[in-house]
Design a protein around this motif. Structure first.
Motif, PDB file in Angstrom:
ATOM      1  N   PRO A 124      -0.062 -29.208  -6.272  1.00 22.36           N
ATOM      2  CA  PRO A 124      -0.665 -28.304  -7.212  1.00 22.36           C
ATOM      3  C   PRO A 124       0.130 -27.724  -8.568  1.00 22.36           C
ATOM      4  O   PRO A 124       1.378 -27.814  -8.275  1.00 22.36           O
ATOM      5  N   LEU A 125      -0.306 -27.608  -9.670  1.00 22.33           N
ATOM      6  CA  LEU A 125       0.356 -27.422 -10.792  1.00 22.33           C
ATOM      7  C   LEU A 125       0.018 -25.763 -11.013  1.00 22.33           C
ATOM      8  O   LEU A 125       0.951 -24.824 -11.596  1.00 22.33           O
ATOM      9  N   ILE A 126      -1.165 -25.409 -10.832  1.00 24.67           N
ATOM     10  CA  ILE A 126      -1.651 -24.041 -11.300  1.00 24.67           C
ATOM     11  C   ILE A 126      -2.570 -23.615  -9.996  1.00 24.67           C
ATOM     12  O   ILE A 126      -3.379 -24.327  -9.303  1.00 24.67           O
ATOM     13  N   THR A 127      -2.288 -22.412  -9.308  1.00 24.23           N
ATOM     14  CA  THR A 127      -3.011 -21.969  -8.326  1.00 24.23           C
ATOM     15  C   THR A 127      -3.371 -20.417  -8.697  1.00 24.23           C
ATOM     16  O   THR A 127      -2.584 -19.594  -8.817  1.00 24.23           O
ATOM     17  N   LEU A 128      -4.839 -19.975  -8.550  1.00 23.77           N
ATOM     18  CA  LEU A 128      -5.204 -18.877  -8.844  1.00 23.77           C
ATOM     19  C   LEU A 128      -5.958 -18.275  -7.656  1.00 23.77           C
ATOM     20  O   LEU A 128      -7.142 -18.926  -7.149  1.00 23.77           O
ATOM     21  N   THR A 129      -5.564 -17.175  -7.019  1.00 18.66           N
ATOM     22  CA  THR A 129      -6.300 -16.600  -5.875  1.00 18.66           C
ATOM     23  C   THR A 129      -6.664 -15.083  -6.144  1.00 18.66           C
ATOM     24  O   THR A 129      -5.848 -14.317  -7.126  1.00 18.66           O
ATOM     25  N   THR A 130      -7.875 -14.689  -5.855  1.00 20.02           N
ATOM     26  CA  THR A 130      -8.199 -13.348  -6.046  1.00 20.02           C
ATOM     27  C   THR A 130      -9.088 -12.798  -4.957  1.00 20.02           C
ATOM     28  O   THR A 130      -9.903 -13.514  -4.437  1.00 20.02           O
ATOM     29  N   THR A 131      -9.168 -11.501  -4.786  1.00 17.83           N
ATOM     30  CA  THR A 131     -10.112 -10.981  -4.023  1.00 17.83           C
ATOM     31  C   THR A 131     -10.842  -9.771  -4.975  1.00 17.83           C
ATOM     32  O   THR A 131     -10.411  -8.746  -4.701  1.00 17.83           O
ATOM     33  N   PRO A 132     -11.932 -10.093  -5.176  1.00 23.49           N
ATOM     34  CA  PRO A 132     -12.846  -9.202  -6.189  1.00 23.49           C
ATOM     35  C   PRO A 132     -13.308  -8.053  -5.454  1.00 23.49           C
ATOM     36  O   PRO A 132     -13.876  -8.415  -4.373  1.00 23.49           O
ATOM     37  N   ASP A 133     -12.932  -6.999  -5.759  1.00 27.88           N
ATOM     38  CA  ASP A 133     -13.667  -5.961  -5.039  1.00 27.88           C
ATOM     39  C   ASP A 133     -14.336  -4.612  -5.943  1.00 27.88           C
ATOM     40  O   ASP A 133     -14.510  -3.475  -5.128  1.00 27.88           O
ATOM     41  N   ARG A 134     -14.631  -5.023  -7.170  1.00 26.44           N
ATOM     42  CA  ARG A 134     -15.580  -3.993  -7.873  1.00 26.44           C
ATOM     43  C   ARG A 134     -16.070  -4.723  -8.815  1.00 26.44           C
ATOM     44  O   ARG A 134     -15.861  -5.719  -9.369  1.00 26.44           O
ATOM     45  N   PRO A 135     -17.186  -4.076  -9.458  1.00 27.83           N
ATOM     46  CA  PRO A 135     -18.062  -4.672 -10.801  1.00 27.83           C
ATOM     47  C   PRO A 135     -17.029  -4.821 -11.944  1.00 27.83           C
ATOM     48  O   PRO A 135     -16.252  -4.050 -11.879  1.00 27.83           O
ATOM     49  N   ALA A 136     -17.481  -5.698 -12.648  1.00 24.96           N
ATOM     50  CA  ALA A 136     -16.498  -5.642 -13.935  1.00 24.96           C
ATOM     51  C   ALA A 136     -17.555  -6.223 -14.911  1.00 24.96           C
ATOM     52  O   ALA A 136     -18.709  -6.634 -14.643  1.00 24.96           O
ATOM     53  N   ASP A 137     -16.975  -6.181 -16.042  1.00 26.43           N
ATOM     54  CA  ASP A 137     -18.093  -6.693 -17.334  1.00 26.43           C
ATOM     55  C   ASP A 137     -17.080  -7.572 -18.543  1.00 26.43           C
ATOM     56  O   ASP A 137     -16.159  -7.954 -17.919  1.00 26.43           O
ATOM     57  N   LEU A 138     -17.478  -7.753 -19.475  1.00 27.71           N
ATOM     58  CA  LEU A 138     -16.793  -8.954 -20.302  1.00 27.71           C
ATOM     59  C   LEU A 138     -16.018  -8.102 -21.429  1.00 27.71           C
ATOM     60  O   LEU A 138     -15.446  -8.581 -22.251  1.00 27.71           O
ATOM     61  N   THR A 139     -16.057  -6.625 -21.329  1.00 28.35           N
ATOM     62  CA  THR A 139     -15.401  -5.866 -22.536  1.00 28.35           C
ATOM     63  C   THR A 139     -13.887  -6.222 -22.658  1.00 28.35           C
ATOM     64  O   THR A 139     -13.509  -6.231 -23.835  1.00 28.35           O
ATOM     65  N   GLN A 140     -13.330  -6.800 -21.451  1.00 24.64           N
ATOM     66  CA  GLN A 140     -11.891  -6.920 -21.661  1.00 24.64           C
ATOM     67  C   GLN A 140     -11.322  -8.183 -22.503  1.00 24.64           C
ATOM     68  O   GLN A 140     -10.351  -8.212 -23.143  1.00 24.64           O
ATOM     69  N   PHE A 141     -12.499  -9.172 -22.554  1.00 24.88           N
ATOM     70  CA  PHE A 141     -12.235 -10.152 -23.491  1.00 24.88           C
ATOM     71  C   PHE A 141     -12.449 -10.079 -25.134  1.00 24.88           C
ATOM     72  O   PHE A 141     -12.033 -10.974 -25.818  1.00 24.88           O
ATOM     73  N   GLY A 142     -13.047  -8.882 -25.523  1.00 24.10           N
ATOM     74  CA  GLY A 142     -13.084  -8.626 -26.655  1.00 24.10           C
ATOM     75  C   GLY A 142     -14.400  -9.398 -27.548  1.00 24.10           C
ATOM     76  O   GLY A 142     -15.215 -10.027 -26.661  1.00 24.10           O
ATOM     77  N   GLY A 143     -14.785  -9.489 -28.631  1.00 27.13           N
ATOM     78  CA  GLY A 143     -15.833 -10.067 -29.142  1.00 27.13           C
ATOM     79  C   GLY A 143     -17.169  -9.398 -28.701  1.00 27.13           C
ATOM     80  O   GLY A 143     -17.104  -8.213 -28.389  1.00 27.13           O
ATOM     81  N   PRO A 144     -18.239  -9.964 -28.675  1.00 34.62           N
ATOM     82  CA  PRO A 144     -18.551 -11.145 -29.064  1.00 34.62           C
ATOM     83  C   PRO A 144     -18.407 -11.731 -30.493  1.00 34.62           C
ATOM     84  O   PRO A 144     -18.493 -10.778 -31.314  1.00 34.62           O
ATOM     85  N   PRO A 145     -18.192 -13.014 -30.689  1.00 38.35           N
ATOM     86  CA  PRO A 145     -17.853 -14.055 -29.833  1.00 38.35           C
ATOM     87  C   PRO A 145     -16.422 -14.052 -29.576  1.00 38.35           C
ATOM     88  O   PRO A 145     -15.699 -13.268 -29.862  1.00 38.35           O
ATOM     89  N   LEU A 146     -16.033 -15.110 -28.481  1.00 37.35           N
ATOM     90  CA  LEU A 146     -14.676 -15.181 -28.175  1.00 37.35           C
ATOM     91  C   LEU A 146     -14.234 -16.361 -29.068  1.00 37.35           C
ATOM     92  O   LEU A 146     -14.770 -17.635 -28.900  1.00 37.35           O
ATOM     93  N   PRO A 147     -13.395 -16.399 -30.042  1.00 37.05           N
ATOM     94  CA  PRO A 147     -12.941 -17.595 -30.768  1.00 37.05           C
ATOM     95  C   PRO A 147     -11.659 -18.274 -29.987  1.00 37.05           C
ATOM     96  O   PRO A 147     -10.769 -17.544 -29.685  1.00 37.05           O
TER      97      PRO A 147
END
Length: 240
Positions: A124-147
């Motif tokens: 393995p070169l990259i491993t990503l693990t998460t335990t989602p526990d709450r609703p989220a949206d796209l605001t943290q990405f900025g945009g739209p669009p995503l350049p």
């Protein structure tokens, strides 16, 4: 109209993103001239995309991006990217990452945990693990669009940073109809040696991770800068 000149729509794309802070001194040499970090400390994102394309083999992309500024606008620059197929299916050319390395990409998890593993040469070169526990949206990405920014040209760019003749291209991506959850997570980065560009992307501090599904629209890519072999602007290309 050729496929590369049309915008593309992908529904039900499974998305897994890990956000973290990294060492800006390690990442700076990998950024093209005129591109600077957007955040201080530098903020990176590991992306995993699983495309449910009908009639073709499962299509998966993964990559590491840096939030950067270009012309005072937030962009996501991808110096490291992977595809699990040697050649992208025609329907899957989303232009979402830079020069790609072929690699095993797997999505899994259980008991509320989500996992992505990117591997190469049997490890393995990259491993990503998460335990989602709450609703989220796209605001943290900025945009739209995503350049999204990527480099075309010198094959040593992913390893050594920009050198020789190359183009910086932009692809605008719109994420819609998102069904996302956020939570704590962990990104681990391994590398073949210190010369590998992954060496620069070891996390210094984890931020939130996101998991869910989105509808993705990818616009045709366009060249925003062109650099000649001697480091100057190519007068026959689009101006800086």
């Amino acid at each position: 109209m050729p496929a590369r000149h049309r915008r593309r729509r992908f529904s039900g794309v499974r998305l897994l993103v890990g956000c973290y802070e990294a060492d800006g001194e390690q990442i700076a040499p990998l950024l093209p001239a005129g591109v600077t970090p957007w955040d201080d400390p530098v903020r990176c994102l590991v992306w995993g995309l699983d495309f449910p394309l009908p009639g073709v083999e499962a299509y998966r992309l993964a990559g590491v991006s840096v939030r950067v500024a270009l012309d005072r606008e937030l962009h996501y620059f991808f110096p490291v990217a992977y595809s699990h197929l040697p050649e992208d299916p025609a329907a899957g050319r989303v232009g979402a990452a830079g020069p790609r390395r072929t690699s095993f990409i797997d999505f899994g998890g259980g008991g509320g945990q989500r996992l992505m593993t990117v591997g190469s040469t049997g490890r393995p070169l990259i491993t990503l693990t998460t335990t989602p526990d709450r609703p989220a949206d796209l605001t943290q990405f900025g945009g739209p669009p995503l350049p999204l920014l990527q480099l075309r040209g010198d094959p040593d760019i992913p390893r050594h940073g920009p050198g020789g003749a190359h183009r910086l291209v932009r692809t605008d991506v719109h994420l819609e109809r998102a069904d996302l959850r956020a939570g704590p997570g962990l990104v681990t980065v391994d590398m073949l040696c210190e010369l590998d560009s992954l060496y620069a992307f070891a996390p210094a501090r984890m931020l939130d991770c996101l998991y869910g599904t989105v509808e993705l629209w990818a616009m045709p890519e366009r060249t925003v800068r062109t650099v000649t072999a001697d480091g100057g602007r190519d007068p026959g290309r689009q101006p800086w």
